[in-house]
Each structure stands twice: as C-alpha cells, then as structure tokens.
Design an enzyme around this catalytic site. Structure first.
Site, mmCIF file in Angstrom:
data_model
loop_
_atom_site.group_PDB
_atom_site.id
_atom_site.type_symbol
_atom_site.label_atom_id
_atom_site.label_comp_id
_atom_site.label_asym_id
_atom_site.label_seq_id
_atom_site.Cartn_x
_atom_site.Cartn_y
_atom_site.Cartn_z
ATOM 1 C CG HIS A 220 -0.323 0.049 2.529
ATOM 2 N ND1 HIS A 220 0.549 -0.917 2.981
ATOM 3 C CD2 HIS A 220 -0.427 0.953 3.537
ATOM 4 C CE1 HIS A 220 0.946 -0.610 4.203
ATOM 5 N NE2 HIS A 220 0.383 0.527 4.563
ATOM 6 C CG HIS B 70 -0.078 4.095 4.861
ATOM 7 N ND1 HIS B 70 -0.785 3.266 5.705
ATOM 8 C CD2 HIS B 70 -0.952 5.039 4.417
ATOM 9 C CE1 HIS B 70 -2.038 3.701 5.780
ATOM 10 N NE2 HIS B 70 -2.171 4.768 5.004
ATOM 11 C CG ASP C 238 5.014 2.820 7.265
ATOM 12 O OD1 ASP C 238 4.082 3.314 6.592
ATOM 13 O OD2 ASP C 238 4.856 1.866 8.058
ATOM 14 C CG HIS C 239 4.464 -0.069 4.037
ATOM 15 N ND1 HIS C 239 4.455 -1.418 4.310
ATOM 16 C CD2 HIS C 239 4.031 0.542 5.173
ATOM 17 C CE1 HIS C 239 4.027 -1.614 5.544
ATOM 18 N NE2 HIS C 239 3.760 -0.450 6.098
ATOM 19 C CG HIS D 173 -3.759 -0.646 6.296
ATOM 20 N ND1 HIS D 173 -3.673 -0.570 7.666
ATOM 21 C CD2 HIS D 173 -2.734 0.118 5.823
ATOM 22 C CE1 HIS D 173 -2.655 0.212 7.991
ATOM 23 N NE2 HIS D 173 -2.074 0.642 6.892
ATOM 24 C CG ASP E 12 0.915 -1.714 7.372
ATOM 25 O OD1 ASP E 12 1.834 -2.542 7.487
ATOM 26 O OD2 ASP E 12 1.066 -0.479 7.502
ATOM 27 C CG HIS F 133 4.210 -2.980 10.412
ATOM 28 N ND1 HIS F 133 3.207 -2.352 11.124
ATOM 29 C CD2 HIS F 133 4.449 -2.180 9.346
ATOM 30 C CE1 HIS F 133 2.867 -1.231 10.504
ATOM 31 N NE2 HIS F 133 3.606 -1.104 9.430
HETATM 32 ZN ZN LIG Z 1 3.049 0.358 7.939
HETATM 33 ZN ZN LIG Z 2 -0.074 1.356 6.564
#
Ligand SMILES: [Zn+2]
Ligand SMILES: [Zn+2]
Length: 307
Positions: A60, A62, A64-65, A137, A208, A266
């Site tokens: 996805h 976000h 942090d990914h 998510h 996530d 995570h």
């Molecule tokens: Zn994450």
């Molecule tokens: Zn996320």
C-alpha cells in the site's frame, strides 16, 4: 532456495534498532522486495542482499512502505542497471506510485514497469507466482502470496532399473506420469515407480492489515506466514482504529490458517526493544512463532510430503 531477509521491521518510523518495512525474498536467482521503506537500500548493503532486484511488491502507499524507492532507483541507475524493474502495487495506484518514486525528474538508465494487481491477480515467474490478496487497512491495500506448483513425485530409479526400464527418455516420461511401452513390449505404469506429487512452497506476507479472512485463505496450510503485529492487546482499540493487528490476532490468523511457521514484524516503536512481549502474546494462540529483527534470515525448506 527460498530465503527471506528482513530489512526493516518497525512500523511508521525507524528506531535505533529497526528500519521501516521491507522484506527481501530470494527464490533461486530471483530477488524481490516486498515493500521498500525509507533506508531500504542501506539495509540491503548491510545484510548482503544485492541490488539485482527483479520486482518490487508494494502492499500500500503509506510512506513507511515505499519511501525507500526513490533512493534505491537512483543507486541502481548510478550502477548502470539496464534491466527493466517491475513495481507492483494495488490496482489503481500505479500513477501515484510513479509520481512518488520518480522525484526530481530523475532520468534512469533502465525502464520501470508499473503494474497494479487486483486481489486474485498474480505476477508469474519461472516456476512460481506472486498473487495479491485483499487486506483491510486504512489505504487501498493488498498482501502477497508466493506459491510454487506441486513438484513431481519421487522417481524410484532402483526400481525402474530392476523392472528393466532402459535409462534415458523413458525415465523422464515415467517421472512425468506417463505409462510407457518398454522395448520388449511390456507396458510400464508410472504409478508403480513414481511417488505422490510433493507440495510446492507457499509464503504469505500480510502487509498492514486487520486480521482478515483473505489472509487466512491465502495462508491456508502455508509454509510461512509473515504477519504484521503493530500492537499488543493492551492497544487493541488503537489497532482497530488504525486498521492494524495485535500480536495475539496475528497468532490467531496463523492458527486458523494452519501454517507451519509464523514470523511477526512491523512493530510499533514502543515495542521495538520488546519483541518478546509480542511473541509471548502470539504464543497463546500459535506456538511456532518468532519475531523478526532487522537482518533476520529465514530459509523456507522444501517439503517431502504432505504433513
Ligand atoms: Zn506500515
Ligand atoms: Zn499502513
């Protein structure tokens, strides 16, 4: 060979001990990245994962990914890479991924291919595939399942020789399940010489998500499930609100799916130094569980027969 190297195991932001989400998956000569958070390229150097990536699978969008991609692509370009790099993401987000990773008008030495995957769609490689499945998510998200087809059953060479089968092409035909006629006119049945098909391996990466049915289905009988465990049960309300899972919930998914092994990742920064808390909580649901550290390597062995 099917080997995982955890490059980043923290959620949202890095800690002193952990980078943000990224997982390197090596299958024979192919290297894939599942997510690519900030700092991934340095972790690849640190843990001896080459830059020869075939494709990237983003769960996805976000930060942090995927924030590690712009820097990684630039390094690949400085190294003169020429091979195409495929970047997979949830269907419909291809243009966003393109805009996010090609910043500053970078000109790369190699082509990029952006490919959205609907749940159920797969990218095919030589001898295995990586399929997206729906997760739950706060953003459009998917998880990924790497699956291999069943392998041929074991061929009993001694028995074939004793039965007078001449070595050569007939061995191969029998092994593939074909009944054959021997030079002396006798019929030889494959079933007499070949054992039952041996299962291929399945590796599932949740990304996530709240615990969900699609993950349980994708991980049904899997060799390895890598599931997020952002919180402990004390923070179940936060987990629900932010659409993440607790360690106990991840353990429950693993137990329901009947996987061989569960690895948690995570972790919220407050548990960064306390992965044993997560493991202890998950263990109440499922015993074969460990917590990933940055640099953790896991080999997924071939199975000889259905357990
Ligand atoms: Zn994450
Ligand atoms: Zn996320």
């Amino acid at each position: 060979m099917l080997r995982l190297t955890f490059l980043g195991t923290s959620s949202s932001r890095p800690t002193v001990r952990r980078g943000v989400s990224s997982l390197a998956v090596q299958r024979e000569g192919d290297l894939h990245l599942f997510d690519c958070g900030e700092g991934t390229q340095r972790q690849m150097m640190r843990f001896g994962v080459g830059f020869n990536v075939v494709s990237v699978f983003l769960t996805h969008l976000h930060a942090d990914h995927y924030l590690g991609l712009p820097g990684l692509l630039r390094t690949m370009s400085l190294q003169g890479r020429e091979e195409e790099l495929a970047i997979h993401c949830p269907a419909g987000r291809e243009a966003d991924v393109r805009a996010a990773v090609l910043i500053g008008g970078d000109r790369l030495t190699f082509p990029l291919r952006f490919e959205g995957l609907e749940p159920g769609q797969a990218a095919a490689f030589g001898g295995y595939q990586i399929r997206a499945f729906a997760t739950e998510h706060t953003a459009a998200s998917v998880g990924y399942a790497l699956t291999e087809p069943n392998r041929l059953g074991r061929f009993d060479v001694e028995r074939a020789r004793a039965a007078g089968v001449p070595e050569g092409p007939l061995f191969g035909r029998l092994h593939r399940g074909e009944d054959v006629e021997l030079p002396d006119g006798r019929m030889m049945r494959a079933l007499e010489l070949v054992g039952p098909a041996r299962p291929g391996r399945t590796l599932v990466y949740s990304g996530d998500t709240r615990p969900c049915k699609a993950t349980r289905e994708a991980a049904d009988g899997a060799d390895l499930l890598v599931h997020e465990a952002t919180f402990t049960r004390e923070e179940i309300d936060r987990a629900r609100e932010t659409r993440h899972s607790t360690a106990g919930e991840a353990g429950r998914v693993a137990a329901d799916a009947g996987v061989r092994r569960l690895v948690l990742t995570h972790f919220s920064a407050r548990y960064s130094e306390l992965p044993r808390l997560m493991v202890a909580e998950a263990k109440k649901e499922f015993s074969r569980v460990t917590a990933a550290e940055d640099g953790t390597e896991i080999e997924v062995p071939l199975r000889e027969k259905e357990a």
